[in-house]
Enzyme design. Structure first.
Site, PDB file in Angstrom:
ATOM      1  N   GLU A   1      31.879 -38.021  -1.518  1.00  0.00           N
ATOM      2  CA  GLU A   1      33.261 -37.823  -1.951  1.00  0.00           C
ATOM      3  C   GLU A   1      33.844 -39.207  -1.982  1.00  0.00           C
ATOM      4  O   GLU A   1      33.899 -39.891  -0.949  1.00  0.00           O
ATOM      5  CB  GLU A   1      34.007 -36.948  -0.960  1.00  0.00           C
ATOM      6  CG  GLU A   1      33.486 -35.534  -0.940  1.00  0.00           C
ATOM      7  CD  GLU A   1      34.476 -34.611  -0.264  1.00  0.00           C
ATOM      8  OE1 GLU A   1      35.284 -34.011  -0.968  1.00  0.00           O
ATOM      9  OE2 GLU A   1      34.439 -34.522   0.970  1.00  0.00           O
TER      10      GLU A   1
ATOM     11  N   ASP B   1      28.462 -32.380   1.678  1.00  0.00           N
ATOM     12  CA  ASP B   1      29.114 -33.363   0.807  1.00  0.00           C
ATOM     13  C   ASP B   1      28.333 -34.672   0.846  1.00  0.00           C
ATOM     14  O   ASP B   1      28.498 -35.481   1.760  1.00  0.00           O
ATOM     15  CB  ASP B   1      30.553 -33.618   1.263  1.00  0.00           C
ATOM     16  CG  ASP B   1      31.420 -32.385   1.119  1.00  0.00           C
ATOM     17  OD1 ASP B   1      31.128 -31.559   0.230  1.00  0.00           O
ATOM     18  OD2 ASP B   1      32.378 -32.244   1.896  1.00  0.00           O
TER      19      ASP B   1
ATOM     20  N   HIS C   1      29.267 -29.769   6.493  1.00  0.00           N
ATOM     21  CA  HIS C   1      30.171 -28.666   6.875  1.00  0.00           C
ATOM     22  C   HIS C   1      29.346 -27.391   7.052  1.00  0.00           C
ATOM     23  O   HIS C   1      29.134 -26.643   6.096  1.00  0.00           O
ATOM     24  CB  HIS C   1      31.168 -28.365   5.759  1.00  0.00           C
ATOM     25  CG  HIS C   1      32.179 -29.409   5.432  1.00  0.00           C
ATOM     26  ND1 HIS C   1      33.395 -29.494   6.055  1.00  0.00           N
ATOM     27  CD2 HIS C   1      32.185 -30.380   4.487  1.00  0.00           C
ATOM     28  CE1 HIS C   1      34.108 -30.479   5.509  1.00  0.00           C
ATOM     29  NE2 HIS C   1      33.402 -31.034   4.554  1.00  0.00           N
TER      30      HIS C   1
ATOM     31  N   GLU D   1      28.486 -26.296   3.157  1.00  0.00           N
ATOM     32  CA  GLU D   1      28.707 -27.342   2.159  1.00  0.00           C
ATOM     33  C   GLU D   1      28.180 -28.665   2.687  1.00  0.00           C
ATOM     34  O   GLU D   1      28.494 -29.076   3.792  1.00  0.00           O
ATOM     35  CB  GLU D   1      30.220 -27.415   1.903  1.00  0.00           C
ATOM     36  CG  GLU D   1      30.667 -28.559   1.039  1.00  0.00           C
ATOM     37  CD  GLU D   1      32.184 -28.551   0.824  1.00  0.00           C
ATOM     38  OE1 GLU D   1      32.851 -27.528   1.126  1.00  0.00           O
ATOM     39  OE2 GLU D   1      32.719 -29.579   0.382  1.00  0.00           O
TER      40      GLU D   1
END
Ligand SMILES: *[C@@H]1O[C@H](CO)[C@@H](O)[C@H](O)[C@H]1NC(C)=O
Ligand SMILES: *[C@@H]1O[C@H](CO)[C@@H](O)[C@H](O)[C@H]1NC(C)=O
Ligand SMILES: *[C@@H]1O[C@H](CO)[C@@H](O)[C@H](O)[C@H]1NC(C)=O
Ligand SMILES: *[C@@H]1O[C@H](CO)[C@@H](O)[C@H](O)[C@H]1NC(C)=O
Length: 461
Positions: A236, A233, A247, A231
């Protein structure tokens, strides 16, 4: 991050069919344009659309409107085991605006927080960008940049308007799993670095076996299986704080996991899985610059106004075939290009995510070492090289009230300990039961998505 699916409240009975497909409501994807760019202002418009995740949808018997899943429990007759659950149940089409509070206009997507509908209330949404009716768009971010505009002004403490990428299968698993007749067209196949176990269908099966209804959320639960994948990101955020987080997972592609061996937010053993649930993150407030991002003109990036967010995936060779060496961020606001703030924390330097930054961050913030244990930036690079699916969501956080993004976290540590302070929200803020009442009219908009060569998607004016 802690991405979870918050569903429609209890008795959702009106329109849908699961792993099979329902016929009560036609699935009509809201259209969303975006652009690919080769050099500054040399951009081509792409006609795309978005699809809402299957977890938000009505799931009922293939032959009738009898619910397979009501509130936060499965029907024991329709779902006696995971395999028959997928055969007996159908996922239904979505009424995007009236049921879920999701609307689009041109290049803009708006996601409302709480939407009252005929079945109760819907909370947030998770959407994927589609290339065509039944295929997710996949992006090759290495050596390229990704840019979008975001309006976070109506996102208070506890909310997270997120734009990120995960390594989902492009067809949602339609071709690989016989009992998955829904696929990407119905938003099936989600995975992320928390190896989420709240998913109702994984790999062409239900997730009813060992399902434990949530004690705090009347719509969700945790099943016997989870779904893991890398993942990235990009964003956020709410009006108080933002974080950009890589991640990686030791495995590439989407991988189903079992019980607490999944690790992540939903499991007793956080680090038992194949993914790094913590990630290597860049949040300027956490790094000591508390005046870089926030509401009002005293902040360098003013969250009262629309923000253009540029993210560059720089490679060692400078080409799209190289290996990831830095994740670089610029903002554009009021015609001004603003470099991401530098870390102000002793022992951590720079304003971008690099292998050295991640090592320093883990050491100074006393991290668990999971980022490097799961392969670090080079494993993130390998996942990016395989192409990733774009996710756009608005969510609240039953597990930690989003304090890891916008407050002091963990709450038992003193705020002056390096890495604990992440934003100016109170440690009592962000409780879903409270903000679903008080901040129900919150929303996020994402618009003007652009993807292309480094420095091609933005200009100062
Ligand atoms: C649906 O109907 C078909 C055909 O009658 C039957 O074979 C199947 O068992 C039914 N499934 C459910 C879940 O009722
Ligand atoms: C925060 O970042 C901005 C932009 O880089 C910079 O001008 C400012 O001096 C920084 N503030 C602190 C307290 O480090
Ligand atoms: C806070 O709680 C965590 C997890 O229970 C524990 O490992 C840590 O030592 C605690 N910190 C303090 C300062 O008590
Ligand atoms: C992109 O723009 C930045 C800032 O103007 C500059 O430092 C960098 O060299 C440019 N990169 C490329 C590949 O043109």
């Amino acid at each position: 991050m802690l991405q979870k699916a918050v569903l429609i409240t209890s008795t959702l009975l009106a329109t849908a069919r699961a792993q099979q497909v329902g016929t009560y409501t036609a699935e009509t994807h809201p259209s969303l344009t975006w652009q690919t760019c080769t050099s500054a202002n040399e951009c081509t418009t792409v006609d795309g659309s978005v699809v809402i995740d299957a977890n938000w949808r009505w799931i009922h018997s293939v032959n009738s409107s009898t619910n397979c899943y009501t509130g936060n429990t499965w029907d024991a007759t329709l779902c006696p085991d995971d395999e028959s659950c997928a055969v007996n149940c159908a996922v239904e089409g979505a009424a995007y605006s009236s049921t879920y509070g999701v609307t689009t206009s041109g290049s803009e997507l708006r996601i409302n927080y709480v939407t009252q509908n005929s079945n109760g209330a819907n909370v947030g949404a998770r959407l994927y960008l589609l290339k065509d009716e039944s295929t997710y768009e996949t992006f090759s971010l290495l050596g390229n940049e990704f840019t979008f505009d975001v309006d976070v002004a109506n996102l208070p403490c506890g909310l997270n308007g997120a734009l990120y990428f995960t390594q989902m299968q492009a067809d949602g698993g339609l071709s690989e799993y016989t009992n998955n007749k829904a696929g990407a067209k119905y938003g099936v196949g989600y995975c992320d670095s928390q190896c989420p176990r709240d998913l109702k269908f994984i790999d062409g099966e239900g997730n009813a076996e060992d399902w434990e209804p949530s004690s705090t959320d009347s719509n969700t639960g945790v099943g016997g299986h989870g779904n893991c994948c890398a993942e990235m990101d990009i964003w956020e955020a709410n009006s108080i704080s933002y974080a950009t987080t890589a991640h990686p997972c030791s495995s590439l592609g989407q991988t189903e996991c079992d019980g607490d061996d999944c690790g992540g937010t939903y499991s007793a053993e956080r680090y038992a899985g194949v993914c790094d649930p913590d990630g290597c993150d860049f949040n300027p407030y956490r790094l000591g610059n508390t005046s870089f991002y926030g509401p009002g003109s005293d902040f360098t990036v003013n969250t009262d106004d629309t923000i253009t967010v540029v993210t560059q995936f720089i490679t060692d060779t400078g080409s799209t075939s190289g290996t990831l060496s830095a994740i670089k961020r610029f903002f554009v606001q009021n015609g001004k290009v603003i470099a991401q703030a530098n870390s102000e924390t002793t022992g951590i330097s720079g304003n971008e995510i690099t292998a050295a930054y991640c090592e320093a961050e883990n050491s100074v913030f006393d991290g668990a070492g999971e980022f490097s244990a799961k392969g670090g930036l080079s494993q993130m690079s390998a996942a990016l090289a395989e192409g990733m699916v774009l996710v756009l969501s608005l969510w609240d956080d039953d597990y930690a009230s989003m304090l890891w993004l916008d407050s002091d976290y963990p709450t038992n540590e003193t705020a002056s300990t390096p890495g604990v302070a992440r934003g100016s929200c109170s440690t009592s803020s962000g409780v879903p039961a409270t903000i679903r009442q008080q901040d129900a009219s919150s929303y996020v908009t994402f618009s003007n998505i652009k993807f292309g060569a480094i420095n091609s998607t933005f200009t100062a004016s």
